[in-house]
Enzyme design. Sequence first.
Site, short mmCIF file in Angstrom:
data_model
loop_
_atom_site.label_atom_id
_atom_site.label_comp_id
_atom_site.label_asym_id
_atom_site.label_seq_id
_atom_site.Cartn_x
_atom_site.Cartn_y
_atom_site.Cartn_z
N GLU A 88 -5.97 -8.37 -0.86
CA GLU A 88 -6.54 -7.93 0.33
C GLU A 88 -8.13 -7.47 -0.03
O GLU A 88 -8.17 -6.73 -1.03
CB GLU A 88 -5.91 -6.66 0.96
CG GLU A 88 -4.65 -7.14 1.74
CD GLU A 88 -4.21 -5.90 2.63
OE1 GLU A 88 -5.06 -5.33 3.17
OE2 GLU A 88 -3.03 -5.73 2.78
N GLU A 125 0.85 -1.29 0.12
CA GLU A 125 0.02 -0.09 0.05
C GLU A 125 0.76 1.24 0.08
O GLU A 125 0.69 2.19 0.89
CB GLU A 125 -1.03 0.23 1.12
CG GLU A 125 -2.10 -1.00 1.06
CD GLU A 125 -3.22 -0.94 2.20
OE1 GLU A 125 -2.93 -0.39 3.08
OE2 GLU A 125 -4.16 -1.46 1.90
P1 P53 Z 1 -7.09 -2.68 9.37
C1 P53 Z 1 -6.31 1.92 5.95
C2 P53 Z 1 -6.98 1.91 4.72
C3 P53 Z 1 -7.04 0.55 4.01
C4 P53 Z 1 -6.33 -0.41 4.34
O1 P53 Z 1 -6.79 -2.85 7.95
C5 P53 Z 1 -5.30 0.00 5.27
C6 P53 Z 1 -5.46 0.76 6.19
C7 P53 Z 1 -4.41 0.68 7.25
O2 P53 Z 1 -5.24 0.92 8.35
O3 P53 Z 1 -4.58 -1.28 5.44
C8 P53 Z 1 -4.52 -2.50 4.82
O4 P53 Z 1 -6.06 -3.61 10.19
C9 P53 Z 1 -3.25 -3.21 5.40
C10 P53 Z 1 -3.00 -4.36 6.38
C11 P53 Z 1 -4.26 -3.88 7.33
C12 P53 Z 1 -5.85 -4.02 6.31
O5 P53 Z 1 -5.74 -3.26 5.42
O6 P53 Z 1 -6.69 -1.15 9.92
O7 P53 Z 1 -2.49 -3.63 4.09
O8 P53 Z 1 -2.08 -4.34 6.89
O9 P53 Z 1 -4.51 -4.55 8.35
C13 P53 Z 1 -6.90 -3.96 7.36
O10 P53 Z 1 -8.53 -3.09 9.66
#
Ligand code: P53
Length: 479
Positions: free
Chosen positions: A377, A176
Amino acid sequence: MTKLPDGFLWGGAVAAHQLEGGWQEGGKGMSIADVMTAGANGVERQITDGVIPGKNYPNHEAIDFYHHYKEDIKLMAEMGFKAFRTSIAWTRIFPNGDETEPNEAGLAFYDDVFAECHKYGIEPVITLSHFEMPWHLVKAYGGWRDRRLIDFFVRFATVCFKRYKGSVKYWMTFNEIDNQCDYNREFSMATNSGLIFPAGATDDDRARAMYQASHYELVASALAVKAGHEIDPNNQIGCMINFTPQFPATCKPEDLFMAEKAMQKRSFWSDVHVRGHYPDYMEAYFKRTGYRADITDEDRAALAAGTVDYVGFSYYASNTVARQADNQYYDFVGDKEGVENPYLKKTEWGWTIDPLGLRWSLNWLAERYDKPLMIVENGLGAIDHVEADGKIHDPYRVAYLRAHIKEMEAAVEEDGVNLLGYMPWGCIDLVSAGTGQMDKRYGFIYVDKNDAGEGTLTRSRKDSFYWYQQVIQSNGENL
Ligand code: P53
């Protein structure tokens, strides 16, 4: 009729710092994730100056995958995973980041993890830098402010490509990388680039440091891609972006153009990764602002010689923007121009739920880049409840994933998108990156541990585990 190609990479995704724990085992050094405290829903995590006794650092133990990986990979195999996306913790391989020789115990740990995957025919998909850079590089060099980090990263990447040759084929450089677009958020600055700002730093200071750091990362990524291809021509090396489509709030021309400028501002990283040069709109922006002052001819040559093989991306939500009257240049900074979208529901953490946005994203990326895509993801963070009989009923998670997979399949089948795989986030419950919570869960596999850090770490199968198993088994037919 089969909608998805044979060999489609069904699986799940995690990142080292969010599940491994063992933060001081096997010679591992301290990473930026090791100095991040637990936040809460709506409460940002703190980044402390080193580890301060008495504070809660959830990544130190996480779900202790470091000692449970055999059990966990076995459960993934039971679901039928074809691919498992994780990252290599930089600090296991180079504890401080600037050593010349790698740490053997760290390398050996991933030998074992990848061997365990191959035992079940699971393809490892590996991110090199996922929010876990060595803390020493932050303290001693100011993170990616310093050009010398290019060499440190390329050394780390090269060691990994050599060691895991034949065992890992799919790689991604920086997780990201476009998150830092939002340069007012301390979290993104620290996790993407190790940038920590003194109180009173202006927007201008922050943007200048972020765009320069991004430039060094893009050069480091390109050099790593080139090295990876030389070490093993079979390597498929991608970029990784947080793809968040920016939709106009209305059909007013100013809103449409604002959305276009917002898309540009988020997409320049992938533009450089894929095309090997900066797009004209960014050159014009840098000319106006003076950001990214340091760029050499060698850098430009490196960017051109290290373009990626595929585009990996996360998709969670779409964003909607309106142009504010005083925004002369249609500049987009994170969520400043963001507005509510009345057509979309949100998760408990305020993320919009927009399955059609995923189909839109796949179409947009396919058109813009003409490269294979990989969804690395996607998912719903939610609170789960364990019933008295030990079962975990999570129909909300199934509903979210089903709706997204349907749109993904329509993109492949009806729109002709070339898609390599689907790896939903947090296939096993883990520490949230954004909030440091355990109770914000994404998994098919439940882990008994809560926000306070209490629990037995016992793993159990949620309802969604069995659902995903049959989705994979039917190659996405049986949703
Ligand atoms: P969490 C923000 C917005 C979109 C994706 O996020 C993001 C984030 C960071 O908060 O991160 C990705 O755990 C990232 C992962 C993360 C996952 O999305 O905040 O690549 O490490 O855990 C989900 O709910």
